[in-house]
Write a protein that holds these residues in place. Structure first.
Motif, PDB file in Angstrom:
ATOM      1  N   LEU A   1       0.854  -1.179   0.000  1.00  0.00           N
ATOM      2  CA  LEU A   1       0.000   0.000   0.000  1.00  0.00           C
ATOM      3  C   LEU A   1       0.896   1.236   0.000  1.00  0.00           C
ATOM      4  CD1 LEU A   1      -2.725   1.513   0.357  1.00  0.00           C
ATOM      5  CD2 LEU A   1      -2.437   1.211   2.841  1.00  0.00           C
ATOM      6  N   THR A   2       0.848   1.999  -1.079  1.00  0.00           N
ATOM      7  CA  THR A   2       1.585   3.252  -1.146  1.00  0.00           C
ATOM      8  C   THR A   2       0.653   4.361  -0.685  1.00  0.00           C
ATOM      9  OG1 THR A   2       2.991   2.477  -2.948  1.00  0.00           O
ATOM     10  CG2 THR A   2       2.808   4.865  -2.650  1.00  0.00           C
ATOM     11  N   ALA A   3       0.980   4.976   0.448  1.00  0.00           N
ATOM     12  CA  ALA A   3       0.089   5.936   1.099  1.00  0.00           C
ATOM     13  C   ALA A   3       0.666   7.339   1.021  1.00  0.00           C
ATOM     14  CB  ALA A   3      -0.141   5.538   2.554  1.00  0.00           C
ATOM     15  N   GLY A   4       0.080   8.168   0.171  1.00  0.00           N
ATOM     16  CA  GLY A   4       0.465   9.564   0.079  1.00  0.00           C
ATOM     17  C   GLY A   4      -0.512  10.449   0.820  1.00  0.00           C
ATOM     18  N   GLU A   5      -0.189  11.731   0.902  1.00  0.00           N
ATOM     19  CA  GLU A   5      -1.075  12.653   1.615  1.00  0.00           C
ATOM     20  C   GLU A   5      -2.411  12.800   0.909  1.00  0.00           C
ATOM     21  OE1 GLU A   5       0.347  16.154   3.785  1.00  0.00           O
ATOM     22  OE2 GLU A   5       2.236  15.888   2.690  1.00  0.00           O
TER      23      GLU A   5
ATOM     24  N   GLY B   1       0.332 -10.398   4.647  1.00  0.00           N
ATOM     25  CA  GLY B   1       1.700  -9.937   4.416  1.00  0.00           C
ATOM     26  C   GLY B   1       1.793  -8.495   3.967  1.00  0.00           C
ATOM     27  N   LEU B   2       0.705  -7.753   4.046  1.00  0.00           N
ATOM     28  CA  LEU B   2       0.673  -6.363   3.595  1.00  0.00           C
ATOM     29  C   LEU B   2       1.766  -5.513   4.240  1.00  0.00           C
ATOM     30  CD1 LEU B   2      -0.824  -3.892   2.252  1.00  0.00           C
ATOM     31  CD2 LEU B   2      -2.124  -3.743   4.401  1.00  0.00           C
ATOM     32  N   VAL B   3       2.418  -4.676   3.425  1.00  0.00           N
ATOM     33  CA  VAL B   3       3.337  -3.654   3.937  1.00  0.00           C
ATOM     34  C   VAL B   3       2.926  -2.309   3.353  1.00  0.00           C
ATOM     35  CG1 VAL B   3       5.284  -5.181   4.354  1.00  0.00           C
ATOM     36  CG2 VAL B   3       5.002  -4.144   2.101  1.00  0.00           C
ATOM     37  N   VAL B   4       3.349  -1.235   4.038  1.00  0.00           N
ATOM     38  CA  VAL B   4       2.957   0.117   3.667  1.00  0.00           C
ATOM     39  C   VAL B   4       4.206   0.957   3.431  1.00  0.00           C
ATOM     40  CG1 VAL B   4       1.667   2.175   4.382  1.00  0.00           C
ATOM     41  CG2 VAL B   4       0.880  -0.104   5.085  1.00  0.00           C
ATOM     42  N   GLY B   5       4.172   1.789   2.414  1.00  0.00           N
ATOM     43  CA  GLY B   5       5.296   2.681   2.156  1.00  0.00           C
ATOM     44  C   GLY B   5       4.832   4.036   1.665  1.00  0.00           C
ATOM     45  N   GLU B   6       5.676   5.031   1.835  1.00  0.00           N
ATOM     46  CA  GLU B   6       5.405   6.364   1.290  1.00  0.00           C
ATOM     47  C   GLU B   6       5.611   6.346  -0.221  1.00  0.00           C
ATOM     48  OE1 GLU B   6       8.231   9.460   1.952  1.00  0.00           O
ATOM     49  OE2 GLU B   6       9.899   8.067   2.234  1.00  0.00           O
ATOM     50  N   PRO B   7       5.150   7.380  -0.940  1.00  0.00           N
ATOM     51  CA  PRO B   7       5.357   7.416  -2.390  1.00  0.00           C
ATOM     52  C   PRO B   7       6.834   7.485  -2.794  1.00  0.00           C
ATOM     53  CG  PRO B   7       3.561   8.881  -1.784  1.00  0.00           C
ATOM     54  CD  PRO B   7       4.197   8.420  -0.497  1.00  0.00           C
ATOM     55  N   PHE B   8       7.670   8.147  -1.995  1.00  0.00           N
ATOM     56  CA  PHE B   8       9.083   8.323  -2.331  1.00  0.00           C
ATOM     57  C   PHE B   8       9.849   7.015  -2.145  1.00  0.00           C
ATOM     58  CE2 PHE B   8      13.490   9.200  -1.326  1.00  0.00           C
ATOM     59  CZ  PHE B   8      13.854  10.189  -2.231  1.00  0.00           C
ATOM     60  N   ALA B   9      10.747   6.712  -3.078  1.00  0.00           N
ATOM     61  CA  ALA B   9      11.664   5.581  -2.926  1.00  0.00           C
ATOM     62  C   ALA B   9      12.946   5.891  -3.686  1.00  0.00           C
ATOM     63  CB  ALA B   9      11.046   4.289  -3.443  1.00  0.00           C
ATOM     64  N   GLN B  10      14.067   5.486  -3.132  1.00  0.00           N
ATOM     65  CA  GLN B  10      15.369   5.716  -3.756  1.00  0.00           C
ATOM     66  C   GLN B  10      16.283   4.533  -3.459  1.00  0.00           C
ATOM     67  OE1 GLN B  10      17.625   9.019  -2.115  1.00  0.00           O
ATOM     68  NE2 GLN B  10      18.669   9.414  -4.036  1.00  0.00           N
TER      69      GLN B  10
ATOM     70  N   PHE C   1       8.372  13.721   6.174  1.00  0.00           N
ATOM     71  CA  PHE C   1       8.136  13.401   7.586  1.00  0.00           C
ATOM     72  C   PHE C   1       6.742  13.832   8.029  1.00  0.00           C
ATOM     73  CE2 PHE C   1      12.912  13.583   8.954  1.00  0.00           C
ATOM     74  CZ  PHE C   1      13.125  12.395   8.275  1.00  0.00           C
ATOM     75  N   ALA C   2       6.213  14.882   7.411  1.00  0.00           N
ATOM     76  CA  ALA C   2       4.902  15.397   7.822  1.00  0.00           C
ATOM     77  C   ALA C   2       3.736  14.603   7.245  1.00  0.00           C
ATOM     78  CB  ALA C   2       4.774  16.865   7.411  1.00  0.00           C
ATOM     79  N   ASN C   3       4.020  13.650   6.369  1.00  0.00           N
ATOM     80  CA  ASN C   3       2.957  12.811   5.795  1.00  0.00           C
ATOM     81  C   ASN C   3       2.354  11.945   6.905  1.00  0.00           C
ATOM     82  OD1 ASN C   3       1.335  10.967   4.456  1.00  0.00           O
ATOM     83  ND2 ASN C   3       2.948  10.204   3.104  1.00  0.00           N
ATOM     84  N   PRO C   4       1.109  12.170   7.313  1.00  0.00           N
ATOM     85  CA  PRO C   4       0.549  11.428   8.454  1.00  0.00           C
ATOM     86  C   PRO C   4       0.353   9.946   8.172  1.00  0.00           C
ATOM     87  CG  PRO C   4      -1.155  12.729   7.380  1.00  0.00           C
ATOM     88  CD  PRO C   4       0.154  13.138   6.756  1.00  0.00           C
ATOM     89  N   HIS C   5       0.326   9.563   6.896  1.00  0.00           N
ATOM     90  CA  HIS C   5       0.077   8.160   6.562  1.00  0.00           C
ATOM     91  C   HIS C   5       1.293   7.278   6.798  1.00  0.00           C
ATOM     92  CE1 HIS C   5      -3.817   9.178   4.938  1.00  0.00           C
ATOM     93  NE2 HIS C   5      -3.267  10.096   4.158  1.00  0.00           N
ATOM     94  N   THR C   6       2.477   7.886   6.928  1.00  0.00           N
ATOM     95  CA  THR C   6       3.650   7.039   7.160  1.00  0.00           C
ATOM     96  C   THR C   6       3.615   6.392   8.536  1.00  0.00           C
ATOM     97  OG1 THR C   6       4.927   8.965   7.866  1.00  0.00           O
ATOM     98  CG2 THR C   6       5.089   8.323   5.549  1.00  0.00           C
ATOM     99  N   GLY C   7       3.092   7.111   9.533  1.00  0.00           N
ATOM    100  CA  GLY C   7       2.839   6.494  10.828  1.00  0.00           C
ATOM    101  C   GLY C   7       4.053   6.134  11.652  1.00  0.00           C
ATOM    102  N   HIS C   8       5.248   6.544  11.238  1.00  0.00           N
ATOM    103  CA  HIS C   8       6.428   6.251  12.054  1.00  0.00           C
ATOM    104  C   HIS C   8       6.258   6.846  13.445  1.00  0.00           C
ATOM    105  CE1 HIS C   8      10.106   5.164   9.314  1.00  0.00           C
ATOM    106  NE2 HIS C   8       9.502   4.104   9.802  1.00  0.00           N
ATOM    107  N   THR C   9       6.481   6.052  14.458  1.00  0.00           N
ATOM    108  CA  THR C   9       6.381   6.569  15.819  1.00  0.00           C
ATOM    109  C   THR C   9       7.736   7.094  16.283  1.00  0.00           C
ATOM    110  OG1 THR C   9       6.916   4.479  16.936  1.00  0.00           O
ATOM    111  CG2 THR C   9       4.604   4.847  16.310  1.00  0.00           C
ATOM    112  N   THR C  10       7.679   8.040  17.188  1.00  0.00           N
ATOM    113  CA  THR C  10       8.929   8.592  17.719  1.00  0.00           C
ATOM    114  C   THR C  10       9.714   7.520  18.472  1.00  0.00           C
ATOM    115  OG1 THR C  10       7.650   9.430  19.604  1.00  0.00           O
ATOM    116  CG2 THR C  10       8.127  10.969  17.824  1.00  0.00           C
ATOM    117  N   ALA C  11       9.017   6.665  19.209  1.00  0.00           N
ATOM    118  CA  ALA C  11       9.703   5.610  19.961  1.00  0.00           C
ATOM    119  C   ALA C  11      10.381   4.618  19.026  1.00  0.00           C
ATOM    120  CB  ALA C  11       8.710   4.891  20.870  1.00  0.00           C
ATOM    121  N   GLN C  12       9.748   4.331  17.900  1.00  0.00           N
ATOM    122  CA  GLN C  12      10.319   3.391  16.930  1.00  0.00           C
ATOM    123  C   GLN C  12      11.614   3.943  16.338  1.00  0.00           C
ATOM    124  OE1 GLN C  12       7.860   2.999  13.456  1.00  0.00           O
ATOM    125  NE2 GLN C  12       8.948   1.238  12.643  1.00  0.00           N
ATOM    126  N   VAL C  13      11.604   5.188  15.931  1.00  0.00           N
ATOM    127  CA  VAL C  13      12.788   5.791  15.332  1.00  0.00           C
ATOM    128  C   VAL C  13      13.891   5.992  16.373  1.00  0.00           C
ATOM    129  CG1 VAL C  13      13.654   7.791  14.044  1.00  0.00           C
ATOM    130  CG2 VAL C  13      11.383   6.882  13.563  1.00  0.00           C
TER     131      VAL C  13
END
Length: 521
Positions: free
Chosen positions: A81-85, A283-292, A391-403
């Motif tokens: 699932l590619t989740a953009g704003e 097995g679903l995974v989620v990512g932001e639109p950006f990839a490099q 980082f401001a994309n709310p769909h990424t969902g990274h938590t501060t504790a995780q990072v």
């Protein structure tokens, strides 16, 4: 297989079918969410672009059987699932043909690593998976079981090839697990498993590329050094000559740089994708639109045409790597520690806090950017602005504790170079100082509260805090809740060997301590 579960032989309509690999050409160690949303996606798209279906991936899950149990019942197929704003999309990935769990299937993994049809090994095992001591050398105790297993096979007459009795060779896609696993000592570490696999391949001499995709400076060279140290530790005499000659002649360890934010998948996102597909995907995974993906073009043999999927092949990864580590990863850590302290659960929430956003910009544009040489075609200031937006994309969902996990492994690489280069140029990096103060206060609070910290050097950090006392306080610990206690803990935490660059002056520790008031709010 059930009709309501995604499976390679039960694909939903209305969406492009995934690749159906005809061979296993790659083994991936550490098949977590990041690999499935990044390298596997590039491999999938490269196969679609070229029609080459010989690059199926045998994934290896290190810590638990969870990913195996998610993907094996689905024939390896899963969705991203590619989740953009503004919008989102779902893509099916079929490049992973199966997942093996070394605690039960080490023989199968060794056989796949030895198979001539396997041309590339990739890794995403996180910094702490590389079993390094603070000085960067191999922690032989952490890999002792695997080194002993290799030495025992050689002593028993297996030669440097190491032997991989039983297990599918990895040449056929989706081969059923099996073989005489009871004859193979289960692998206990990713580095140990890799060395055993390379030893198993040495008899044939078939070339292979080992490509690490973890966030470490000069990561390919780091991995090569650790592999050679492990080989020498396991087989220090003439019995190791075959393996050493094989490493010299037939194995390459390119450097790489990867980037895509891949947050933990939520139950709500699973439900959303189930409504889209009409079947459940465990097995679903989620990512932001950006990839490099930037890869050093130094392969021992064939490889997927990743450039057809948007990857950058280059002679020198270092400028890209430094830009990503210092700008993106360094900012990520600063936002995580200060955000957690300010009560923000997510990175998206933290980076929109005006105080934290100002400090993030200070670090990005005043501290880190002046230490970098821009890779050709990359506007570093624009890249920095893009980082804050991502980082401001709310769909990424990274938590501060995780990072905030594994700080002692990340800080030397993310902030250390910025600090060293800034001081050498006569500048004091105040954004770095704020970040270090936030890290120290994070460690202090988590330790005193009993929550603990997720860090491979947690015991050392806790011991340092336990030894730091200030006068006063009925409990003998002094003013642990106030600025004096915070500063005492900060100063002792910054003495942790390997955390700060060698030669960092005491005056800079004073600068870090001066940021505590801002950190404490």
């Amino acid at each position: 297989m059930t009709e309501d579960r995604l499976h390679r032989d039960h694909l939903p309509g209305g969406i492009d079918a995934p690749v159906m690999p005809t061979a296993v050409g790659m083994v991936h160690l550490g098949i977590g969410a990041f690999h499935r949303a990044h390298q596997a996606v590039y491999t999938e798209r490269a196969a679609i672009a070229t029609g080459d279906t010989t690059w199926g991936i045998l994934g290896v899950t290190q810590r638990s059987a969870t990913v195996r149990d998610q993907l094996r019942p689905q024939g390896g197929v899963y969705s991203v699932l590619t989740a953009g704003e503004q919008e989102s999309s779902v893509e099916l990935i079929g490049s992973v043909v199966d997942v093996a769990y070394p605690a039960e299937e080490t023989g199968r993994v060794l056989a796949a690593l030895a198979a001539p049809s396997t041309h590339v090994v990739t890794l995403t095992i996180t910094e702490k998976g590389y079993a390094r001591r603070p000085d960067g050398s191999l922690d032989t105790e952490a890999v002792a079981g695997d080194l002993a297993a290799l030495a025992a096979v050689v002593a028993a007459g297996g030669g440097a090839a190491g032997g991989a009795p039983g297990g599918a060779p990895g040449g056929a896609p989706g081969g059923a697990p099996g073989g005489a696993e009871d004859a193979v000592r289960p692998a206990a570490s990713a580095i140990g498993l890799l060395v055993r696999g390379l030893a198993a391949r040495a008899a044939s001499g078939a070339p292979i590329t080992v490509l690490t995709c973890d966030n470490m400076v000069d990561n390919g060279r780091v991995l090569e050094r650790l592999v050679r140290e492990a080989a020498d530790a396991a087989l220090p005499g003439p019995e190791g000559d075959t393996l050493r000659a094989f490493l010299d002649a037939s194995v390459t360890f390119p450097c790489s740089m990867v980037d895509r934010i891949v947050p933990a998948t939520t139950p709500e996102q699973r439900d959303q994708v189930e409504r889209t597909l009409g079947v459940r995907d465990e097995g679903l995974v989620v990512g932001e639109p950006f990839a490099q993906w930037v890869i050093e073009d130094r392969f021992a043999g064939p490889r997927p045409a990743w450039e057809a999927a948007g990857a950058t092949l280059t002679k020198d990864v270092a400028p890209f790597e430094q830009a990503k580590l210092r700008l993106l990863n360094g900012t990520h850590s600063l936002v995580a520690y200060s955000g957690w302290l300010a009560g923000h659960t997510t990175i998206a929430g933290a980076v929109t806090d005006p105080v934290i956003a100002e400090r993030a910009r200070q670090y990005l544009f005043e501290d880190a950017l002046p230490t970098l040489t821009a890779p050709e075609g990359l506007d570093l200031r624009q890249y920095g602005e893009q980082i804050l937006s991502r980082f401001a994309n709310p769909h990424t969902g990274h938590t501060t504790a995780q990072v905030a996990m594994d700080g002692t492994q990340k800080i030397p690489f993310r902030w250390g170079g910025v600090l060293a280069d800034s001081l050498a140029a006569g500048r004091e990096p105040h954004g770095v100082a704020f970040g270090l103060a936030a890290w120290a206060e994070f460690v202090r609070r988590r330790t005193h509260s009993g929550e603990g910290i997720d860090d491979p050097r947690a015991a050392e950090l806790e011991a340092l805090i336990g030894a730091a006392e200030v006068p006063g306080g009925s409990d003998g610990l002094g003013d642990v809740a106030g600025l004096a206690g915070a500063e005492e803990d900060l100063r002792v935490l910054l003495t942790l060997p390997g955390l700060l660059p060698a030669g960092t002056p005491e005056s800079y520790v004073d600068t870090v301590a001066a940021e505590l008031e801002a950190v404490l709010g």
